[in-house]
Design a protein around this motif. Structure first.
Motif, PDB file in Angstrom:
ATOM      1  N   LEU A 194      -0.246  -1.808   0.386  1.00  0.00           N
ATOM      2  CA  LEU A 194       1.032  -1.580   0.744  1.00  0.00           C
ATOM      3  C   LEU A 194       1.433  -0.117   0.843  1.00  0.00           C
ATOM      4  CD1 LEU A 194       3.018  -4.665  -1.195  1.00  0.00           C
ATOM      5  CD2 LEU A 194       3.120  -3.987   1.357  1.00  0.00           C
ATOM      6  N   GLU A 195       0.751   0.598  -0.023  1.00  0.00           N
ATOM      7  CA  GLU A 195       1.068   1.943   0.056  1.00  0.00           C
ATOM      8  C   GLU A 195       0.483   2.943   1.267  1.00  0.00           C
ATOM      9  OE1 GLU A 195       2.209   0.181  -3.333  1.00  0.00           O
ATOM     10  OE2 GLU A 195       0.134   0.096  -2.719  1.00  0.00           O
ATOM     11  N   THR A 196      -0.548   2.269   1.646  1.00  0.00           N
ATOM     12  CA  THR A 196      -1.577   3.117   2.680  1.00  0.00           C
ATOM     13  C   THR A 196      -1.033   2.664   4.201  1.00  0.00           C
ATOM     14  OG1 THR A 196      -3.477   1.869   2.346  1.00  0.00           O
ATOM     15  CG2 THR A 196      -3.556   3.594   0.959  1.00  0.00           C
ATOM     16  N   LEU A 197      -0.577   1.441   4.182  1.00  0.00           N
ATOM     17  CA  LEU A 197      -0.330   0.703   5.493  1.00  0.00           C
ATOM     18  C   LEU A 197       0.622   1.259   6.334  1.00  0.00           C
ATOM     19  CD1 LEU A 197      -0.504  -2.967   4.583  1.00  0.00           C
ATOM     20  CD2 LEU A 197      -1.944  -1.985   6.244  1.00  0.00           C
ATOM     21  N   PRO A 198       1.547   2.049   5.782  1.00  0.00           N
ATOM     22  CA  PRO A 198       2.694   2.771   6.546  1.00  0.00           C
ATOM     23  C   PRO A 198       2.147   3.979   7.502  1.00  0.00           C
ATOM     24  CG  PRO A 198       3.749   2.284   4.547  1.00  0.00           C
ATOM     25  CD  PRO A 198       2.085   1.926   4.498  1.00  0.00           C
ATOM     26  N   ALA A 199       1.218   4.655   6.737  1.00  0.00           N
ATOM     27  CA  ALA A 199       0.594   5.782   7.648  1.00  0.00           C
ATOM     28  C   ALA A 199      -0.275   5.287   8.479  1.00  0.00           C
ATOM     29  CB  ALA A 199      -0.316   6.645   6.429  1.00  0.00           C
ATOM     30  N   GLN A 200      -1.149   4.310   8.247  1.00  0.00           N
ATOM     31  CA  GLN A 200      -2.000   3.426   9.431  1.00  0.00           C
ATOM     32  C   GLN A 200      -1.144   2.980  10.637  1.00  0.00           C
ATOM     33  OE1 GLN A 200      -4.887   4.501   8.586  1.00  0.00           O
ATOM     34  NE2 GLN A 200      -6.051   3.086   7.509  1.00  0.00           N
ATOM     35  N   LEU A 201      -0.032   2.679  10.355  1.00  0.00           N
ATOM     36  CA  LEU A 201       0.698   1.979  11.290  1.00  0.00           C
ATOM     37  C   LEU A 201       1.567   3.033  12.288  1.00  0.00           C
ATOM     38  CD1 LEU A 201       2.517  -1.037   9.325  1.00  0.00           C
ATOM     39  CD2 LEU A 201       0.512  -1.084  11.067  1.00  0.00           C
ATOM     40  N   GLU A 202       1.658   4.034  11.498  1.00  0.00           N
ATOM     41  CA  GLU A 202       2.216   5.322  12.290  1.00  0.00           C
ATOM     42  C   GLU A 202       1.214   6.096  13.108  1.00  0.00           C
ATOM     43  OE1 GLU A 202       4.212   8.405  13.915  1.00  0.00           O
ATOM     44  OE2 GLU A 202       4.950   6.530  12.865  1.00  0.00           O
ATOM     45  N   LEU A 203      -0.069   5.934  12.692  1.00  0.00           N
ATOM     46  CA  LEU A 203      -1.183   6.478  13.640  1.00  0.00           C
ATOM     47  C   LEU A 203      -1.273   5.539  14.788  1.00  0.00           C
ATOM     48  CD1 LEU A 203      -3.648   8.199  14.163  1.00  0.00           C
ATOM     49  CD2 LEU A 203      -4.844   6.630  12.627  1.00  0.00           C
ATOM     50  N   ILE A 204      -1.291   4.249  14.763  1.00  0.00           N
ATOM     51  CA  ILE A 204      -1.220   3.289  15.693  1.00  0.00           C
ATOM     52  C   ILE A 204      -0.231   3.432  16.544  1.00  0.00           C
ATOM     53  CG2 ILE A 204      -1.087   0.637  16.161  1.00  0.00           C
ATOM     54  CD1 ILE A 204      -2.489   0.128  13.453  1.00  0.00           C
ATOM     55  N   ARG A 205       1.017   3.554  16.298  1.00  0.00           N
ATOM     56  CA  ARG A 205       2.068   4.004  16.925  1.00  0.00           C
ATOM     57  C   ARG A 205       1.937   4.893  18.085  1.00  0.00           C
ATOM     58  NH1 ARG A 205       5.885   6.844  18.123  1.00  0.00           N
ATOM     59  NH2 ARG A 205       5.211   8.222  16.419  1.00  0.00           N
TER      60      ARG A 205
END
Length: 294
Positions: A194-205
């Motif tokens: 849950l802590e690392t997912l936001p950065a990964q999703l921002e990269l995807i976006r």
């Protein structure tokens, strides 16, 4: 990491029972991973038994009616894309259009070396393979210019029901996440929290925006901690989570809140009977509480 002792003796009957339960209970998919051969040095931590995904998902397709069939993941660089297209198109047809083609770069160097594939170029091989697979699963006479896998004027039949089936890319390195965002319809996270997912999703976006790809409809699949509904009465390990349905639903809602669209669930269990009971409890008592908010 979370293999149960009973699973080492499980076979076709257990696979069938789990898949049919998932089908009946409304789970989105059942999945099978892929390794051709495991070197002796990794047989301890990884185990040596890895069912072939095409054969296994084909077997489960005949025993189910609605749950989708996911290769999570096929090590696509190990095979010529026309060979994979033939196999997975056939699986999609025979299953009535239920295939989700999950692909990844792989990580076992000896596997690549033995099969004559450059381990250190597996990422770029995968990127080309995805492009070649997409055209081969879309057109009966596909054309792909290469550089590794040029082909044209060759029929690839039977044709899949889906043209093409959705492709999801696995891996949590920056390169894997960018590959999923730029070339696929979904991302299969490997070990993100849950802590690392936001950065990964921002990269995807950001990648999808740069590539001019729609932000909508992209699948984000996360592996959540192993679950046990209720009080287990046995040691389920510090990485696992147990409790009342509302407690577990709250954990899953946190994944939804950060942008996850699919969660991969793993109930803890001591035998297949307990696994099936937990699978039912998650479906009937936990997931409805997540959907109320999602």
């Amino acid at each position: 990491m979370f293999v149960e002792p009973w699973e080492t003796q499980a076979g076709p009957a257990e696979l069938a029972a789990v898949a049919q339960a998932a089908d009946r209970l409304g789970y989105a998919y059942v999945a099978c991973c892929d390794h051709v051969a495991i070197p002796r040095r990794l047989a301890g931590p990884m185990g040596a038994t890895w069912y072939d995904p095409v054969s296994t998902l084909g077997y489960l397709a005949a025993l189910t009616t609605r749950t989708r069939l996911l290769s999570h993941v096929a090590v696509a660089p190990l095979r010529h894309p026309l060979l994979s297209a033939k196999q997975y198109a056939t699986l999609d047809l025979l299953s009535g259009g239920r295939l989700v083609l999950g692909v990844g770069a792989g990580h076992v160097q000896e596997e690549f070396e033995t099969l004559g594939v450059d381990f250190h170029r597996r990422g770029e091989i995968l990127t080309e393979t995805i492009a070649a697979l997409r055209v081969a699963l879309t057109d009966e006479y596909p054309e792909h210019a290469g550089p590794r896998f040029p082909f044209r004027d060759l029929a690839v039949s039977p044709r899949p029901v889906q043209a093409p089936p959705p492709i999801w890319v696995g891996g949590s390195s920056a390169a894997a996440v960018r590959r999923a965002a730029a070339h696929a319809e979904g991302w299969l996270s490997q070990g993100d929290t849950l802590e690392t997912l936001p950065a990964q999703l921002e990269l995807i976006r950001s990648v999808r925006e740069r590539e001019g790809r729609s932000a909508g409809g992209f699948v984000v699949n996360a592996i959540v901690p192993p679950l046990y509904v209720g009080e287990p009465g046995w040691d389920i390990g510090r990485r696992s989570v147990s409790g009342k349905p509302e407690q577990l639903a709250e954990l899953l809602r946190r994944y939804v809140a950060v942008g996850v669209t699919h969660v991969q669930l793993r109930p803890r269990s001591r035998d297949v009977k307990e696994y099936l009971a937990q699978l039912e409890l998650v479906a009937t008592d936990v997931l409805p509480l997540v959907r109320e908010v999602a």
